[in-house]
Scaffold this motif. Structure first.
Motif, PDB file in Angstrom:
ATOM      1  N   MET A 251       0.824  -1.214   0.000  1.00 37.75           N
ATOM      2  CA  MET A 251       0.000   0.000   0.000  1.00 37.75           C
ATOM      3  C   MET A 251       0.856   1.261   0.000  1.00 37.75           C
ATOM      4  SD  MET A 251      -1.718   2.429   2.267  1.00 37.75           S
ATOM      5  CE  MET A 251      -1.129   1.714   3.758  1.00 37.75           C
ATOM      6  N   LEU A 273       4.612   1.478   5.605  1.00 33.05           N
ATOM      7  CA  LEU A 273       3.827   2.615   6.049  1.00 33.05           C
ATOM      8  C   LEU A 273       4.661   3.610   6.868  1.00 33.05           C
ATOM      9  CD1 LEU A 273       0.422   1.469   7.267  1.00 33.05           C
ATOM     10  CD2 LEU A 273       1.546   3.240   8.557  1.00 33.05           C
ATOM     11  N   THR A 274       5.497   3.062   7.755  1.00 34.42           N
ATOM     12  CA  THR A 274       6.311   3.941   8.600  1.00 34.42           C
ATOM     13  C   THR A 274       7.322   4.720   7.761  1.00 34.42           C
ATOM     14  OG1 THR A 274       6.189   2.099  10.133  1.00 34.42           O
ATOM     15  CG2 THR A 274       7.546   3.946  10.790  1.00 34.42           C
ATOM     16  N   LEU A 276       7.036   5.626   4.668  1.00 36.26           N
ATOM     17  CA  LEU A 276       6.336   6.654   3.910  1.00 36.26           C
ATOM     18  C   LEU A 276       5.956   7.826   4.816  1.00 36.26           C
ATOM     19  CD1 LEU A 276       5.030   7.773   1.364  1.00 36.26           C
ATOM     20  CD2 LEU A 276       3.030   6.355   1.815  1.00 36.26           C
ATOM     21  N   ALA A 277       5.429   7.496   6.004  1.00 37.38           N
ATOM     22  CA  ALA A 277       5.040   8.558   6.932  1.00 37.38           C
ATOM     23  C   ALA A 277       6.247   9.402   7.322  1.00 37.38           C
ATOM     24  CB  ALA A 277       4.368   7.946   8.161  1.00 37.38           C
ATOM     25  N   ASP A 278       7.394   8.741   7.560  1.00 42.71           N
ATOM     26  CA  ASP A 278       8.607   9.474   7.933  1.00 42.71           C
ATOM     27  C   ASP A 278       9.094  10.367   6.786  1.00 42.71           C
ATOM     28  OD1 ASP A 278       8.619   8.444  10.441  1.00 42.71           O
ATOM     29  OD2 ASP A 278      10.104   6.877  10.047  1.00 42.71           O
TER      30      ASP A 278
ATOM     31  N   LEU B 247      -2.144   4.548   7.832  1.00 45.04           N
ATOM     32  CA  LEU B 247      -1.212   5.545   7.314  1.00 45.04           C
ATOM     33  C   LEU B 247      -1.686   6.954   7.686  1.00 45.04           C
ATOM     34  CD1 LEU B 247       1.251   6.374   5.648  1.00 45.04           C
ATOM     35  CD2 LEU B 247      -0.173   6.238   3.598  1.00 45.04           C
ATOM     36  N   ALA B 250      -0.741   7.504  11.180  1.00 43.32           N
ATOM     37  CA  ALA B 250       0.703   7.727  11.337  1.00 43.32           C
ATOM     38  C   ALA B 250       1.060   9.157  10.918  1.00 43.32           C
ATOM     39  CB  ALA B 250       1.484   6.708  10.514  1.00 43.32           C
ATOM     40  N   LEU B 251       0.367   9.665   9.884  1.00 37.02           N
ATOM     41  CA  LEU B 251       0.636  11.028   9.422  1.00 37.02           C
ATOM     42  C   LEU B 251       0.092  12.055  10.414  1.00 37.02           C
ATOM     43  CD1 LEU B 251      -0.071  10.560   5.620  1.00 37.02           C
ATOM     44  CD2 LEU B 251       2.146  11.053   6.692  1.00 37.02           C
ATOM     45  N   ARG B 254       2.374  12.694  13.004  1.00 28.17           N
ATOM     46  CA  ARG B 254       3.555  13.453  12.590  1.00 28.17           C
ATOM     47  C   ARG B 254       3.185  14.875  12.155  1.00 28.17           C
ATOM     48  NH1 ARG B 254       4.369   8.250  11.926  1.00 28.17           N
ATOM     49  NH2 ARG B 254       6.444   7.297  11.895  1.00 28.17           N
ATOM     50  N   GLU B 265      -7.319   5.374  -1.007  1.00 26.47           N
ATOM     51  CA  GLU B 265      -5.921   5.716  -1.257  1.00 26.47           C
ATOM     52  C   GLU B 265      -5.785   7.004  -2.060  1.00 26.47           C
ATOM     53  OE1 GLU B 265      -3.921   2.321  -2.883  1.00 26.47           O
ATOM     54  OE2 GLU B 265      -4.462   1.075  -1.167  1.00 26.47           O
TER      55      GLU B 265
END
Lengths: 289, 277
Positions: A251, A273-274, A276-278, B247, B250-251, B254, B265
């Protein structure tokens, strides 16, 4: 010595009939001890045929030109077949369907018993296997495996394999049919098994998100041929290949592509996922400077 | 009257004389014609038992289930119920009876004694609906998992059901097979068939208009995907956020501002891009 060494492996189903199918074509593959290999490929690509060669469930068809060696043992030799099966633990799809004994302890003891271990050793291995899969011996050992929940049954089935302390653990779609939390628990368990029990793990899965973060190496099969043998990052970075062999991207890679199209500078090797988020968070902070 | 009415239903699997294990406990809800419902929950939460109650494979120990006003509890109604409620199960290899695709699809209509012409026309339109017309004369055993499940759906469609229940029908398929089956389910739903999709896949749950989450035999959450994923009971039901929402979360952690709704998506990428511009 490599854990697995496959040379020129070919396999034909129903040879000489109208249903003849060339399931494996000239496969050459070496897997080093300690690796965590993800085997990927569309349905019918030959993945299962390949892994069934690893413990002699499928016999070599052309011994003259091809060979399969596992921990130095020739997989086509009858004499070492038993030893081979003790060293390669196979967890098939829906392994809980293979539970059979009237108590959990007896079910897990079946493999070690076949290895002709002492009673003390068998008992110790059953207890240890239950501990590793996260089940409480006192609560569960004397219960019928058929009274357990789906996730517990699968743990018991996996415990039965790891009680044999295989050096190589092969898992075919080990989380299919589990609820999301159950999936997560079993995946964490596989990671732990790799670290603590079986140094070499081979995981067959259709879930690219799982494979991308768990495996350190990807072996991709398409139409019986080995089409990639590299790190997950390298594999998924080859977008065209992944698409051509009928697989999905993780994804995170799909969203990366959507963002790259809009002009966001992201690397094609983002698979989790991590990551991409970072990466996005770094871009955002950069934008504010 | 709703198309499906589940009224205070309890179901117990018999363990021994006079003792049962309750898999479904005092469950009440209704489903309107044309809804697309995802039924989710932990392994062992009672989802599959509920599915089998809905088409009369099981009958309630207590309470009552009405399909178009017809009670599943009366033996004489069983054919009427089964005609209305079609089920597709998990394993593509376990639900075909014939060797050739069109014979398999014809099995149901033949059993209810329809005239030959009618059977032929139903088989044609059912295969057409699942985009398997060109495979009509092929051997079922030579199909992919996704194709087999589409044949199983065609077999159900040939009975002209009003309700289609998918009991983890995609769980043994690869991503392509999964998409094929979901696409067919969506098209059938657009034609007015009620779809109940039992699934562990949270993307599939997000794809439904309504989500019913079961926990220990009871209905724990009943709402839109958005409501369900925002619910504090999510983990207690054995569920997690779909990957795209993980996701988004997670964003948000941040410093991104993320909408609370369920983005797909494409929408999520759009939102991220907007905030990076």
């Amino acid at each position: 010595m490599a854990a697995i060494e496959i040379k020129n492996l070919n396999f034909v189903y129903s040879a000489g009939t109208p249903f003849e199918k060339h399931a494996l074509k000239d496969i050459n593959l070496t897997i080093e001890e300690g690796s965590f290999v993800g085997v990927v490929g569309a349905t019918g690509s030959g993945k299962s045929t390949l892994i069934q060669h690893l413990n002699g469930l499928i016999k070599l068809q052309d011994k003259k030109h091809s060979s399969v060696f596992v921990n130095g043992m020739d997989a086509s030799k009858r004499a070492t077949l038993k030893k081979l099966r003790f060293e390669v633990g196979m967890v098939f799809q829906y392994p809980e369907y293979q539970l059979f004994a009237d108590t959990v302890a007896k079910d897990i003891a079946f493999g070690p018993k076949n290895m002709k271990l002492s009673k003390e050793e068998i008992d110790a291995r059953v207890a240890r296997a239950l501990e590793v899969v996260g089940l409480d011996y006192d609560k569960i050992a004397s219960r019928s495996p058929f009274d357990l929940s789906g996730g517990e049954k699968r743990r018991v089935a996996i415990a039965g394999v790891i009680a044999m302390q295989p050096k190589i653990l092969v898992l075919d779609e080990p989380v299919a049919g589990l609820d999301p939390i159950g999936r997560e628990e079993i995946l964490a368990l596989i990671k732990k098994l790799h670290e603590e029990v079986s140094p070499t793990v081979i995981l067959v899965s259709h879930n690219m998100d799982d494979i991308a973060v768990l495996a350190d190496r990807i072996v991709a099969i398409s139409d019986g041929r080995l089409v990639a043998d590299c790190s997950p990052k390298e594999f998924f970075a080859d977008r065209q290949l992944v698409k051509d062999i009928g697989l999905d991207l993780p994804m995170a890679a799909r969203i990366t592509d959507a963002l790259v199209q809009k002009g966001v500078p992201l690397s094609a090797d983002i698979v989790s996922l991590t990551e991409l988020a970072d990466a996005l968070s770094a871009l955002k902070e950069g934008a504010h400077v | 009257m709703s198309q499906i009415e589940v009224k205070e239903v309890t179901f117990a699997y018999p363990l021994r004389e006079g003792v049962g294990m309750r898999a479904v406990k005092n469950l009440s809800f209704s489903v309107e014609k044309g809804e697309f419902v995802a039924l989710v929950g932990m392994n062992g939460s009672g989802k599959s038992t509920l599915a089998k109650l809905l088409n009369g494979l099981y009958t309630p120990t207590e309470g009552e289930i009405l399909i178009d006003g017809i009670s599943t509890s009366k033996d004489e109604n069983v054919f009427e119920i089964r005609k209305r409620v079609g089920m597709v199960f998990q394993n593509p290899d376990n639900q075909t009876v014939a060797t050739i695709v069109e014979d398999d699809v014809a099995f149901g209509p033949e059993n209810i004694g329809l005239p030959r012409e009618e059977i032929i026309s139903r088989v044609r339109s059912a295969l057409d609906a699942v985009s398997m017309t060109e495979f009509a004369d092929r051997a079922v055993s030579k199909l992919s998992g996704g194709q087999k499940q589409r044949v199983a759906i065609a077999g159900v469609l040939a009975m002209r059901p009003e309700i289609l229940i998918l009991d983890e029908a995609t769980s043994m398929l690869d991503p392509i097979g999964r998409r094929e089956v979901l696409k067919v389910a969506k098209e059938l739903n657009e034609q007015g068939i009620t779809v109940i999709n039992i699934t562990h896949n949270m993307e599939e749950a997000a794809f439904a208009k309504r989500v019913l989450a079961m926990r220990k035999g009871r209905l724990a959450i009943d709402g839109t995907p958005k409501e369900v994923f925002a619910s504090g009971l999510l983990e207690a039901c054995g569920l997690k956020l779909p990957p795209v929402m993980q996701l988004a979360k997670a964003l948000a952690d941040r410093g991104f501002e993320m909408p609370s709704s369920v983005p797909d998506e494409e929408e999520l990428a759009e939102e991220i891009w907007r905030q990076l511009k």
